[in-house]
Design an enzyme around this catalytic site. Structure first.
Site, PDB file in Angstrom:
ATOM      1  N   GLU A  43      17.009  -2.278 -20.127  1.00 43.65           N
ATOM      2  CA  GLU A  43      15.950  -2.515 -19.144  1.00 43.65           C
ATOM      3  C   GLU A  43      16.132  -3.866 -18.451  1.00 43.65           C
ATOM      4  O   GLU A  43      16.961  -4.685 -18.858  1.00 43.65           O
ATOM      5  CB  GLU A  43      14.590  -2.416 -19.831  1.00 43.65           C
ATOM      6  CG  GLU A  43      14.346  -1.010 -20.373  1.00 43.65           C
ATOM      7  CD  GLU A  43      12.994  -0.835 -21.026  1.00 43.65           C
ATOM      8  OE1 GLU A  43      12.278  -1.841 -21.243  1.00 43.65           O
ATOM      9  OE2 GLU A  43      12.651   0.324 -21.335  1.00 43.65           O
ATOM     10  N   ALA A  45      13.908  -7.018 -15.950  1.00 41.32           N
ATOM     11  CA  ALA A  45      12.629  -7.558 -15.481  1.00 41.32           C
ATOM     12  C   ALA A  45      12.228  -6.945 -14.137  1.00 41.32           C
ATOM     13  O   ALA A  45      11.044  -6.776 -13.851  1.00 41.32           O
ATOM     14  CB  ALA A  45      12.720  -9.073 -15.360  1.00 41.32           C
ATOM     15  N   TYR A  47      11.942  -3.777 -12.894  1.00 41.80           N
ATOM     16  CA  TYR A  47      11.916  -2.514 -13.653  1.00 41.80           C
ATOM     17  C   TYR A  47      12.874  -1.418 -13.185  1.00 41.80           C
ATOM     18  O   TYR A  47      13.546  -0.806 -14.019  1.00 41.80           O
ATOM     19  CB  TYR A  47      10.492  -1.951 -13.687  1.00 41.80           C
ATOM     20  CG  TYR A  47       9.497  -2.764 -14.504  1.00 41.80           C
ATOM     21  CD1 TYR A  47       9.883  -3.890 -15.230  1.00 41.80           C
ATOM     22  CD2 TYR A  47       8.167  -2.395 -14.528  1.00 41.80           C
ATOM     23  CE1 TYR A  47       8.967  -4.636 -15.952  1.00 41.80           C
ATOM     24  CE2 TYR A  47       7.235  -3.132 -15.263  1.00 41.80           C
ATOM     25  CZ  TYR A  47       7.645  -4.249 -15.978  1.00 41.80           C
ATOM     26  OH  TYR A  47       6.728  -4.967 -16.693  1.00 41.80           O
ATOM     27  N   CYS A  52      19.148   4.310 -18.437  1.00 45.33           N
ATOM     28  CA  CYS A  52      18.869   5.106 -19.645  1.00 45.33           C
ATOM     29  C   CYS A  52      20.043   5.120 -20.621  1.00 45.33           C
ATOM     30  O   CYS A  52      21.202   4.859 -20.246  1.00 45.33           O
ATOM     31  CB  CYS A  52      18.562   6.549 -19.257  1.00 45.33           C
ATOM     32  SG  CYS A  52      16.974   6.774 -18.468  1.00 45.33           S
ATOM     33  N   GLU A  54      21.475   7.733 -21.983  1.00 46.05           N
ATOM     34  CA  GLU A  54      22.479   8.748 -21.618  1.00 46.05           C
ATOM     35  C   GLU A  54      23.461   8.176 -20.595  1.00 46.05           C
ATOM     36  O   GLU A  54      24.656   8.450 -20.627  1.00 46.05           O
ATOM     37  CB  GLU A  54      21.795   9.992 -21.030  1.00 46.05           C
ATOM     38  CG  GLU A  54      20.872  10.710 -21.984  1.00 46.05           C
ATOM     39  CD  GLU A  54      19.427  10.205 -21.927  1.00 46.05           C
ATOM     40  OE1 GLU A  54      19.229   8.993 -21.714  1.00 46.05           O
ATOM     41  OE2 GLU A  54      18.520  11.025 -22.121  1.00 46.05           O
ATOM     42  N   CYS A  85      15.315  12.314 -19.323  1.00 42.30           N
ATOM     43  CA  CYS A  85      14.562  12.265 -18.066  1.00 42.30           C
ATOM     44  C   CYS A  85      15.272  13.126 -17.012  1.00 42.30           C
ATOM     45  O   CYS A  85      16.415  13.563 -17.199  1.00 42.30           O
ATOM     46  CB  CYS A  85      14.437  10.814 -17.584  1.00 42.30           C
ATOM     47  SG  CYS A  85      15.939  10.155 -16.845  1.00 42.30           S
ATOM     48  N   CYS A  88      18.685  11.856 -15.878  1.00 40.66           N
ATOM     49  CA  CYS A  88      19.739  12.010 -16.890  1.00 40.66           C
ATOM     50  C   CYS A  88      20.145  13.468 -17.068  1.00 40.66           C
ATOM     51  O   CYS A  88      21.299  13.755 -17.397  1.00 40.66           O
ATOM     52  CB  CYS A  88      19.303  11.389 -18.213  1.00 40.66           C
ATOM     53  SG  CYS A  88      19.440   9.590 -18.134  1.00 40.66           S
TER      54      CYS A  88
HETATM   55  N1  THU Z   1      14.862   6.487 -21.322  1.00 42.62           N
HETATM   56  C1  THU Z   1      16.141   6.792 -21.721  1.00 42.62           C
HETATM   57  O1  THU Z   1      16.913   5.914 -22.112  1.00 42.62           O
HETATM   58  N2  THU Z   1      16.533   8.083 -21.656  1.00 42.62           N
HETATM   59  C2  THU Z   1      15.729   9.103 -21.241  1.00 42.62           C
HETATM   60  O2  THU Z   1      16.216  10.194 -21.014  1.00 42.62           O
HETATM   61  C3  THU Z   1      14.286   8.875 -21.109  1.00 42.62           C
HETATM   62  C4  THU Z   1      13.916   7.456 -20.814  1.00 42.62           C
HETATM   63  C5  THU Z   1      14.454   5.083 -21.348  1.00 42.62           C
HETATM   64  C6  THU Z   1      14.280   4.463 -19.989  1.00 42.62           C
HETATM   65  C7  THU Z   1      13.346   3.323 -20.290  1.00 42.62           C
HETATM   66  O3  THU Z   1      14.130   2.203 -20.693  1.00 42.62           O
HETATM   67  C8  THU Z   1      12.535   3.802 -21.469  1.00 42.62           C
HETATM   68  O4  THU Z   1      13.202   4.942 -21.979  1.00 42.62           O
HETATM   69  C9  THU Z   1      11.099   4.186 -21.104  1.00 42.62           C
HETATM   70  O5  THU Z   1      11.074   5.052 -20.024  1.00 42.62           O
END
Ligand code: THU
Length: 130
Positions: A43, A45, A47, A52, A54, A85, A88
């Site tokens: 992540e 700052a 946003y 992710c 994946e 998500c 991904c």
């Molecule tokens: N996140 C993932 O790493 N993979 C996903 O498929 C769902 C979401 C992460 C993104 C973010 O850093 C945190 O989960 C909250 O959304």
């Protein structure tokens, strides 16, 4: 799913940089030729600049020469179940098939296995599959 993918995803989730969501995620890929790659969410700052787990795992696979994804484990360290998500799902589809197995895991182990085709029906592929 063999236990190694869960272990890899768990170890990756423990390395996540997720100070803003406090939602660490790990992913582990097995390619059709048997290589494994893991990644965590990173992540920022600002946003929208984060990415992710994946995505990190896919980047490692690409840096090793690429490949096709046979199966992938996704694990939210603090979640009962963590599904990929939307973005991904599309990224996994770039390197997988409708039959690619997606193992939804939690800290303890496998919760449910679904296919990428179930997660992303009629996904965008520039018209390759009519
Ligand atoms: N996140 C993932 O790493 N993979 C996903 O498929 C769902 C979401 C992460 C993104 C973010 O850093 C945190 O989960 C909250 O959304």
């Amino acid at each position: 799913m063999t236990e190694d993918l869960h272990k890899l995803a768990l170890k990756a989730a423990e390395k996540a940089h997720a100070p803003y969501s406090d939602f660490p995620v790990g992913a582990a890929i097995r390619t059709t030729d048997g290589r494994t790659f893991a990644g965590c969410n990173v992540e920022n700052a600002a946003y929208p600049e984060g990415w992710c787990a994946e995505t990190s795992a896919i980047a490692h696979m690409v840096m090793d020469g690429g490949g096709k994804i046979a199966e992938v484990a996704v694990l939210g360290l603090k979640a009962d179940l963590c599904t990929p998500c939307g973005g991904c799902r599309q990224r996994l589809a770039e390197f997988g098939t409708a039959g690619t197995r997606v193992h939804l895991c939690n800290r303890e182990g496998l919760v449910e296995t679904v296919t990428l085709g179930e997660l992303l029906p009629k996904g965008f592929d520039m018209g390759k599959t009519p």
